[in-house]
Design a protein around this motif. Sequence first.
Motif, short mmCIF file in Angstrom:
data_model
loop_
_atom_site.label_atom_id
_atom_site.label_comp_id
_atom_site.label_asym_id
_atom_site.label_seq_id
_atom_site.Cartn_x
_atom_site.Cartn_y
_atom_site.Cartn_z
N ALA A 47 3.87 -6.05 7.64
CA ALA A 47 2.81 -5.53 6.77
C ALA A 47 2.26 -4.22 7.32
O ALA A 47 2.04 -3.26 6.57
N GLY A 48 2.06 -4.16 8.64
CA GLY A 48 1.58 -2.93 9.26
C GLY A 48 2.55 -1.78 9.09
O GLY A 48 2.15 -0.64 8.85
N SER A 49 3.86 -2.08 9.21
CA SER A 49 4.88 -1.04 9.03
C SER A 49 4.87 -0.48 7.62
O SER A 49 4.98 0.74 7.43
N ILE A 50 4.75 -1.35 6.66
CA ILE A 50 4.73 -0.90 5.25
C ILE A 50 3.51 -0.01 5.00
O ILE A 50 3.62 1.09 4.46
N VAL A 51 2.36 -0.50 5.41
CA VAL A 51 1.12 0.27 5.20
C VAL A 51 1.18 1.59 5.96
O VAL A 51 0.83 2.65 5.44
N GLY A 52 1.64 1.55 7.22
CA GLY A 52 1.73 2.78 8.02
C GLY A 52 2.73 3.76 7.45
O GLY A 52 2.50 4.98 7.45
N GLY A 53 3.87 3.25 6.96
CA GLY A 53 4.87 4.12 6.35
C GLY A 53 4.36 4.79 5.09
O GLY A 53 4.57 6.00 4.87
N VAL A 54 3.67 4.03 4.26
CA VAL A 54 3.10 4.60 3.03
C VAL A 54 2.04 5.64 3.37
O VAL A 54 2.00 6.73 2.80
N ALA A 55 1.19 5.31 4.34
CA ALA A 55 0.15 6.26 4.74
C ALA A 55 0.76 7.52 5.33
O ALA A 55 0.34 8.64 5.03
#
Length: 154
Positions: free
Chosen positions: A65-73
């Motif tokens: 979840a952190g990777s997805i959010v960080g990648g989008v950001a």
Amino acid sequence: MRKPLLVIASFTAVMLALGGCASSLTGESYSRGEARSVQTVRMGTIVTLRPVRIEGTKTPIGAGAGSIVGGVAGSGVGEGRGSAVAAVIGAVAGGLLGAAAEEGVTRTQGVEITVREDDGSMRAYVQEVQPNQVFRVGERVRILTVDGTSRVAH
């Protein structure tokens, strides 16, 4: 300006969901499989109590979840190759932060209860602390065991 807000809101929702997925380690909590199973009951006296910290869960969910959010950001930073590099850096950083957040959110305070059982043996049990349950040295307690899981109860 709305994109960072959306990312923060998404990350917060994921972390709250992770907190709800954590299983309880209290003496009063039973899994569905343990319900209606015969338990072995032993009696004993508390010899020592020691506060302990029970580490949180470390599943791929927090990091993912952190990777997805960080990648989008990160993808919202710059243009072209800069955006791609920022997305990768954001995904890695988000994965690390997500894993740490999951472990922190699911970490609990516990107690190690050393009991001298009536047969003379001494055993230590660790379970989550509950605000409404206070154990004291010298107190008589029950040790309930079902399917290899033991808990100390009044």
